[in-house]
Design an enzyme around this catalytic site. Structure first.
Site, mmCIF file in Angstrom:
data_model
loop_
_atom_site.group_PDB
_atom_site.id
_atom_site.type_symbol
_atom_site.label_atom_id
_atom_site.label_comp_id
_atom_site.label_asym_id
_atom_site.label_seq_id
_atom_site.Cartn_x
_atom_site.Cartn_y
_atom_site.Cartn_z
ATOM 1 C CB THR A 142 60.409 -8.809 26.160
ATOM 2 O OG1 THR A 142 60.068 -7.511 26.666
ATOM 3 C CG2 THR A 142 61.768 -8.727 25.514
ATOM 4 C CD GLU B 37 70.870 -10.195 26.584
ATOM 5 O OE1 GLU B 37 70.835 -9.082 26.067
ATOM 6 O OE2 GLU B 37 71.636 -10.471 27.520
#
Ligand code: MOS
Length: 733
Positions: free
Chosen positions: A471, A693
């Site tokens: 990430t 997300e």
């Protein structure tokens, strides 16, 4: 440090390092193959033997007998671990089924043995010689059949919700949609499979593993093995994708520990790719009914969302209805979730659990209702925007710029060129269409700690058990510490993923970026105080910039400040009730253009645009990578991903990367991501939120709506494969 009132101006706001699109500091190691992933910790755990996992061949029932004789005699075999010889094992808090099954079998491919041998090939060959006799029991595998046996879940946040009189308002609404949508079981299918190496030193075990949540994992390994938490160390510096599949300890970590004990040397285990799909967790399938009623002017008067999903006993529902409580206006509302017992593999979190499949249904329903209203779907969403939680007027959103996401996205994408009537735009053999969907995902804040050390070279080292699952965590943590300490980023070293470090938020639920950097912020505030104190400066006045600290006419380099020994500080960022007083969410809008082959029904995505409003973007480059990755995953969900259930045997048939299709480069065309310039002082001193997300939320429906706009065929059952389109396509050429 406790965050109890909205953030005011602080050193992060300087934005000298934070907010810059810096390259990943771990990029060179990753691209040269020198970042040691779990299975590659050869230096840490030399001379490791190899473990190979045997998975159960039935979905439910019992092991009648296990014959290990031939396997034990096979070349190179050192030990075989089964439930018979592993001693008493517990169950981790985060695991629904046991990680080592037997004699009872709870799901297909549940691990029943680990064969440990000198080489991987020997372990694999010997594993084929393990003879297991099963007595299969009848299980429940078909959600559609079990749906009506579903019951409410015990947790309060999963209870039915009700505002006003939904039934009455829906019945009397002049314009209505009542439709049922389905989403299939899906798999994380991350690049790096679950992998671990375990090594015992006396009664203490170290597990190098791939795990998103170190503290949860440490606790669950300890619980499973029945040893104190202090006797377990988890190390997870690099992780090749998680998507929720690595939130929890899985079989290979526990089996590596048991194998290493039995073999009396380090043992490494990776779940073989074909075991990944049935042995580990997956996103459960849903059946969702959505009813929305509106006035002729397009104002929602009633909105209802019901979802059915299944899981093993004591499992959880897929929380597909949650966004429907918060996304649109409407005085009369209801949501309901029902959970059926299914004996399929364990269902659990996968990227944006709840919202990802929930919006796949809701945002088609909104498109369908807009069409009935003869209203542009962007306009329909805008006029049904809200400023507060529709169930509690006093609870405002901390930030909510959905309308701006929709408006600016529509403008940028050329939405005005969309044909209102579907099936009308032809480009050679292709039918072309555009679709839109709103994106919504809650922002969760999690307590997070870090330790920072300033050494005599003027280098700041950050230590936290936070993880980087691909990430960009390493980079945004380095940016945070650099900004706080007035240093360039190359004067910061970041150490992650070790249970010996302070406990962080971990990587999950898109809370990682904001929460873990806030923990680093707290530790750096303390380090600044310690440095100032050491330098005899007033901490409140001390200014950290250009590698120096200045106050009251005095100036000192950080190198000088730590000349006679390291200065160390540690702190935890904790939160008060701001997240209760305000609804914290992230918003976005997805626009997609597709072309559907008029003869074959094949869908090709042409363009994708995401506009996101998610607080301060700590690093636009890594954040963009998160969003384009999520959009790609959304494309997979819309068009190809589908774990096919064998309803007699109770397993996922397509359990490898040949059968479980995910998008490849050729499937993904031009992607654009725009971040609205935003800070959210309610979220943390970082004023950031999550995007990892948010990026997948709504994508599937935007694609489905584009396919409808292209073809005039409405598919309500994902994935939208050509067989669902081809018979209904308007063949005009
Ligand atoms: Mo996420 S599905 O909480 O890793």
């Amino acid at each position: 440090m406790k965050f109890t009132t909205p953030a005011t101006t602080n050193p992060i706001d300087q934005l000298k390092v934070v907010g810059k699109p810096l390259d990943r500091i771990d990029g060179p190691m990753k691209t040269t193959g020198t970042a040691p992933y779990a299975y590659e910790q050869h230096e840490a755990a030399p001379n490791a033997a190899y473990g190979y996992v045997v998975g159960a061949a039935i979905a439910k029932g019992r092991i009648v007998s296990m014959d290990l004789a031939a396997a034990k005699r096979a070349p190179g075999v050192i030990a075989i671990v089964t439930a018979d010889n592993a001693g008493k094992l517990g169950k981790g808090k985060m695991n629904t089924a046991k990680l080592l099954g037997g004699p009872e079998i709870q799901h297909y491919h549940q691990a029943v043995a680990l064969v440990v041998a000198e080489t991987f090939e020997q372990a694999r060959a010997a594993a084929q010689l393990v003879q297991v006799k099963y007595a299969a029991a009848k299980g429940a595998y078909d959600l559609a059949k079990e749906k009506d046996k579903g019951v409410p879940h015990k947790d309060k946040e999963n209870a039915d919700s009700k505002v006003g009189d939904f039934a009455g308002a829906f019945a009397s609404a002049p314009v209505r949609i009542d439709a049922t949508y389905t989403t299939p079981d899906q798999s994380h299918a991350m690049m790096e499979p679950h992998a671990s190496i375990a090594k015992w030193d006396g009664d203490k075990v170290t597990v190098w593993t791939a795990n998103q949540m170190i503290a949860w994992g440490q606790g669950d390994v300890a619980k499973t093995l029945g040893i104190p938490k202090e006797k377990v160390r988890l190390v997870s510096p690099y992780i090749g994708g998680g998507f929720g599949g690595k939130l929890f300890v899985r079989a290979e970590a526990v089996l590596a520990a048991l194998g290493a004990k039995a073999a009396n040397r380090p043992v490494k285990v990776t779940l073989q790719r074909p075991l990944m799909f049935n042995n580990t967790t997956h996103r459960p399938a849903t059946i969702q009914r959505i009813r929305i009623g509106a006035s002729r002017e397009g104002k929602i008067t009633a909105i209802g969302h019901e979802s059915w999903s299944g899981d093993l006993p004591e499992g959880q529902p897929e929380t597909a209805v949650n966004q429907t409580k918060l996304l649109y206006a409407g005085a009369n509302r209801m949501t309901k979730m029902r959970l059926s017992v299914l004996d399929l593999p364990e269902g659990n979190a996968m990227r944006a659990p709840g919202e990802a499949p929930g919006l796949m249904a809701l945002e088609i329903a909104v498109d369908e209702l807009s069409e009935k209203l003869k209203m542009d779907p962007v306009t329909f969403r805008i006029i049904n925007d809200v400023t507060h939680d529709p169930a509690q007027r006093e609870r405002k959103f901390s930030q909510r710029r959905l309308v701006e996401c929709l408006r600016s996205g529509a403008e940028r994408f050329g939405w005005s060129k969309r044909s209102v009537e579907p099936g009308k735009v032809r480009d050679g053999r292709w039918l072309v269409g555009m679709g839109v969907a709103a994106a919504f995902r809650n922002n969760i804040v999690m307590k997070s700690a870090a330790r920072v050390r300033l050494d005599g070279k003027g280098v700041v080292t950050v230590e936290t058990d936070m993880t980087d699952i691909g990430t960009g965590t390493y980079t945004i943590i380095a940016q945070t510490a650099a900004e706080m300490m007035g240093l360039p980023i190359d004067k910061v070293v970041v150490k992650l993923g070790d249970s010996d470090f302070p406990v962080s938020a971990g990587s999950g639920g898109q809370w990682g970026a904001n929460s873990s950097t806030a923990g680093v912020y707290a530790a750096c505030v303390k380090l600044r105080e310690a440095i100032a104190q050491k330098a005899g400066m007033n901490a409140a006045e001390a200014e950290f910039s250009g590698g120096s600290v200045r106050a009251g006419g005095k100036s000192l380099t950080l190198q000088q400040a730590a000349q006679d020994g390291e200065i160390v500080a540690e702190d935890t960022m904790e939160y008060g009730d701001l997240d209760k007083k305000f609804q914290q969410s992230t918003f976005g809008a997805h626009f997609v253009e597709v072309a559907v082959d008029a003869y074959t029904g094949e869908t090709r995505i042409r363009r994708m645009l995401a506009v996101c409003a998610a607080g301060r973007i700590l690093n636009p480059k890594s954040a963009r990578s998160q969003v384009i990755g999520a959009m790609t995953m959304g494309a997979g969900a819309a068009l190809m991903e589908h774990l096919v259930v064998d309803k007699r045997g109770g397993f996922f048939v397509n359990h490898d990367l040949a059968g479980y299709e995910v998008p490849v480069h050729a499937d993904i065309p031009h992607q654009e991501v725009i971040f609205l310039d935003e800070t959210d002082p309610i979220s943390s001193p970082m004023k950031a939120k999550g995007v990892g997300e948010l990026g997948i939320c709504g994508v599937g429906a935007a694609i489905a709506n584009a396919v409808y706009n292209a073809t005039g065929v409405r598919v309500r059952d994902y994935p939208i494969t050509l067989d669902k389109l081809i018979d209904k396509m308007p063949l005009t050429a």
